[in-house]
Write a protein that holds these residues in place. Structure first.
Motif, mmCIF file in Angstrom:
data_model
loop_
_atom_site.group_PDB
_atom_site.id
_atom_site.type_symbol
_atom_site.label_atom_id
_atom_site.label_comp_id
_atom_site.label_asym_id
_atom_site.label_seq_id
_atom_site.Cartn_x
_atom_site.Cartn_y
_atom_site.Cartn_z
ATOM 1 N N LEU A 1 -13.075 1.425 -1.849
ATOM 2 C CA LEU A 1 -12.976 0.484 -0.734
ATOM 3 C C LEU A 1 -12.300 1.146 0.466
ATOM 4 O O LEU A 1 -11.083 1.277 0.507
ATOM 5 C CB LEU A 1 -12.195 -0.761 -1.164
ATOM 6 N N THR A 2 -13.095 1.552 1.435
ATOM 7 C CA THR A 2 -12.555 2.206 2.631
ATOM 8 C C THR A 2 -12.237 1.208 3.737
ATOM 9 O O THR A 2 -11.614 1.564 4.733
ATOM 10 C CB THR A 2 -13.550 3.241 3.172
ATOM 11 N N GLY B 1 -1.698 -6.547 -4.219
ATOM 12 C CA GLY B 1 -2.866 -6.865 -3.415
ATOM 13 C C GLY B 1 -2.941 -8.304 -2.962
ATOM 14 O O GLY B 1 -3.834 -8.652 -2.194
ATOM 15 N N PHE C 1 -11.100 -3.067 3.941
ATOM 16 C CA PHE C 1 -10.862 -4.340 3.268
ATOM 17 C C PHE C 1 -11.269 -5.482 4.188
ATOM 18 O O PHE C 1 -11.013 -5.451 5.395
ATOM 19 C CB PHE C 1 -9.397 -4.463 2.858
ATOM 20 N N TYR D 1 -8.877 -5.234 -6.473
ATOM 21 C CA TYR D 1 -10.002 -5.804 -5.727
ATOM 22 C C TYR D 1 -11.342 -5.214 -6.153
ATOM 23 O O TYR D 1 -12.368 -5.908 -6.112
ATOM 24 C CB TYR D 1 -9.767 -5.685 -4.220
ATOM 25 N N PRO E 1 -9.384 6.379 -0.769
ATOM 26 C CA PRO E 1 -9.737 5.252 -1.624
ATOM 27 C C PRO E 1 -10.780 5.647 -2.664
ATOM 28 O O PRO E 1 -11.659 6.484 -2.405
ATOM 29 C CB PRO E 1 -10.304 4.219 -0.643
ATOM 30 N N GLU F 1 -6.019 -1.428 -4.527
ATOM 31 C CA GLU F 1 -7.468 -1.250 -4.460
ATOM 32 C C GLU F 1 -8.134 -1.589 -5.784
ATOM 33 O O GLU F 1 -9.173 -2.273 -5.821
ATOM 34 C CB GLU F 1 -7.814 0.185 -4.074
ATOM 35 N N PHE G 1 -1.083 2.014 -3.347
ATOM 36 C CA PHE G 1 -2.399 1.637 -2.836
ATOM 37 C C PHE G 1 -3.443 1.629 -3.940
ATOM 38 O O PHE G 1 -4.339 0.770 -3.956
ATOM 39 C CB PHE G 1 -2.845 2.579 -1.713
ATOM 40 N N LYS G 2 -3.347 2.552 -4.874
ATOM 41 C CA LYS G 2 -4.345 2.624 -5.940
ATOM 42 C C LYS G 2 -4.409 1.316 -6.724
ATOM 43 O O LYS G 2 -5.487 0.847 -7.082
ATOM 44 C CB LYS G 2 -4.042 3.791 -6.879
ATOM 45 N N CYS H 1 0.830 -1.211 0.000
ATOM 46 C CA CYS H 1 0.000 0.000 0.000
ATOM 47 C C CYS H 1 0.859 1.253 0.000
ATOM 48 O O CYS H 1 0.506 2.256 -0.637
ATOM 49 C CB CYS H 1 -0.938 -0.008 1.207
#
Length: 483
Positions: free
Chosen positions: A142-143, A243, A145, A74, A139, A71, A67-68, A63
């Motif tokens: 998705l805030t 991820g 996971f 997923y 995000p 995310e 992180f992008k 992350c």
């Protein structure tokens, strides 16, 4: 050395991500068991007391790097891209929802072995802790996971969804009631680029040790390079897909593994015979009429600044979801794109200590998208062409649509690994695969095509494979530099 400590600073962080004090306390406790050391190239070397701690640290480090991308992978696998990209992604999401059932993923999480459930929990905790610690990161969707998310994406390959040759356009036409004929456009696969793996036995090297050449695809937006280490026997180095919590291809102190994609037939199309009565829709199977299962799927999509929803009534037979109409017949798809055992296999192979232990991982028969090129410290080299391969009646052409009304076309279980196309320690001392036929993987010592059903290895040869065999057939003693 970098240590992950919890800093209880601003209540705003807690409010923004809505993590409870108990969750944050748990993150804090686990973070204290994790060290992340970045070398001069920025590669994270993650050290955890337990395997779960190493997973926690790995996801935190991923992350930090992107992180992008974590995310986005997923969002796609959850079938929620339209919530970010709008109406144009609706049918991509519908395809995912038909093939990947979140209810089943949650059930797999609930019944997972306690040791494996710890890894899933650590995956979610590592990402959520990152979000808590970095409130400026916003995000896209998705805030929070969830630990069952990895069970929606159980293979290390990003593009591992297999729909035979059924297309998104066919899916769209079927579920919008457009039954006009569609011209078939064959998919032309790129044979000039891809994955390349090579293994050399001690007899072929100057050092007398085996050598494994891994083409890891570690471009920045595809896979990063990492190391994972724990006090529970984990010490893997290699490439991890953004991820995911396991080294997709790499090595440990004892052995290494490399993957190439293949064309093994693992997904089949069935022509269904559907009848409509006053009691509903029925499909024919072994001269019996069985009710078509109907399932409502709601797809949310972004329009302007607000979310809207489209509801689809989808259809399933015993073969699988209905994905298209061809020549007036409903076409269903049988596949196993989501497989909890595949995720288990992806993890346990990273901890294998011998050829025998790696073979036990292969015996799970769950890897549905990869070939494997292998070498170990004991001098063994090996190649497996595929791993999850359904047994089918060879009188049918499985590359085409088959009759869905008879059990004669049903899958008959899975082939055992010993019956799949494979090569162990060939006399020539080398193995290669370049997304090419396995019948040239060891030159003159390769498996013989006539000994296997056509659906097991329909892959053709390509220029990379031809060049590899030509080069490797020269009498050369290899070093890392020469490879």
């Amino acid at each position: 050395m970098k240590k992950l400590f919890l800093l209880l600073l601003l209540p705003l962080q807690l409010f923004a991500q809505k993590f409870t004090p108990a969750e944050i306390a748990a993150y804090q406790a686990q973070a204290k068991k994790v060290n992340i050391i970045r070398d001069k190239w920025g590669i994270p070397h993650v050290y955890g007391k337990t395997d779960a701690d190493a997973v926690f640290g790995l996801l935190y480090a991923q992350c930090e790097d992107d992180f992008k991308r974590v995310e986005l992978n997923y969002i796609e696998k959850l079938g929620r891209m339209a919530e970010v990209n709008g109406e144009s992604a609706i049918f991509n999401d519908l395809q995912i929802r038909l093939l990947f059932d979140s209810t089943e993923a949650k059930a797999d999480y609930a019944k997972a072995q306690p040791s494996f459930k710890k890894l899933l929990d650590a995956y979610a905790a590592g990402i959520n802790y990152y979000l808590y610690k970095n409130p400026k990161v916003k995000p896209a969707l998705l805030t929070r996971f969830k630990p069952w998310f990895p069970l929606m994406w159980t293979d290390g390959s990003i593009g591992a969804i297999n729909t035979s040759d059924l297309t998104i356009e066919e899916l769209k036409k079927f579920y919008t009631g457009d039954h006009s004929p569609t011209a078939y456009v064959p998919v032309i696969k790129d044979q000039h680029s891809g994955s390349n793996g090579f293994a050399f036995a001690p007899s072929m090297t100057e050092s007398g040790n085996s050598i494994l050449y891994i083409n890891p695809h570690t471009t920045f937006y595809f896979r990063p390079e990492v190391q994972m280490h724990s006090e529970e026997g984990l010490n893997a180095y290699g490439a991890v897909t953004w991820g995911q919590f396991f080294v997709y291809q790499g090595f440990n102190e004892h052995l290494g593994w490399m993957h190439t994609s293949n064309n093994v037939d693992i997904a089949d199309m069935y022509a269904e015979k559907i009848t409509k009565t006053d009691k509903g829709l029925f499909y024919e199977y072994d001269k019996k009429k069985l009710p078509v299962t109907q399932k409502k799927i709601n797809i949310s999509y972004l329009e302007g600044t607000s979310l809207k929803t489209k509801t689809f009534t989808t259809y399933f037979t015993n073969n699988g979801p209905v994905m298209a109409m061809r020549e007036g017949k409903w076409i269903s798809l049988k596949a196993k794109n989501r497989n909890a055992q595949s995720l288990v296999q992806s993890w346990i192979r990273t901890k294998a200590k011998s050829f025998e232990e790696y073979q036990k991982a292969m015996d799970l028969k769950a890897n549905a998208s990869n070939n494997t090129v292998y070498a170990d410290a004991q001098g063994n080299i090996a190649f497996w062409h595929g791993n999850f391969i359904p047994i089918r009646d060879t009188k049918y052409n499985w590359s085409d649509v088959v009759d869905g009304t008879t059990s004669a076309t049903a899958w008959k279980g899975l082939h055992n690994v010993k019956d799949m196309v494979h090569v162990y320690n060939p006399a020539n001392g080398w193995l290669q695969n370049c997304n090419s036929t396995p019948f040239s993987s060891a030159g003159k010592n390769s498996p013989i095509k006539a000994n296997y059903p056509s659906y097991m290895a329909p892959d053709g040869e390509n220029f990379r494979g031809v060049a590899a065999v030509k080069l490797l057939s020269r009498p050369v003693k290899y070093t890392i530099e020469k490879v």
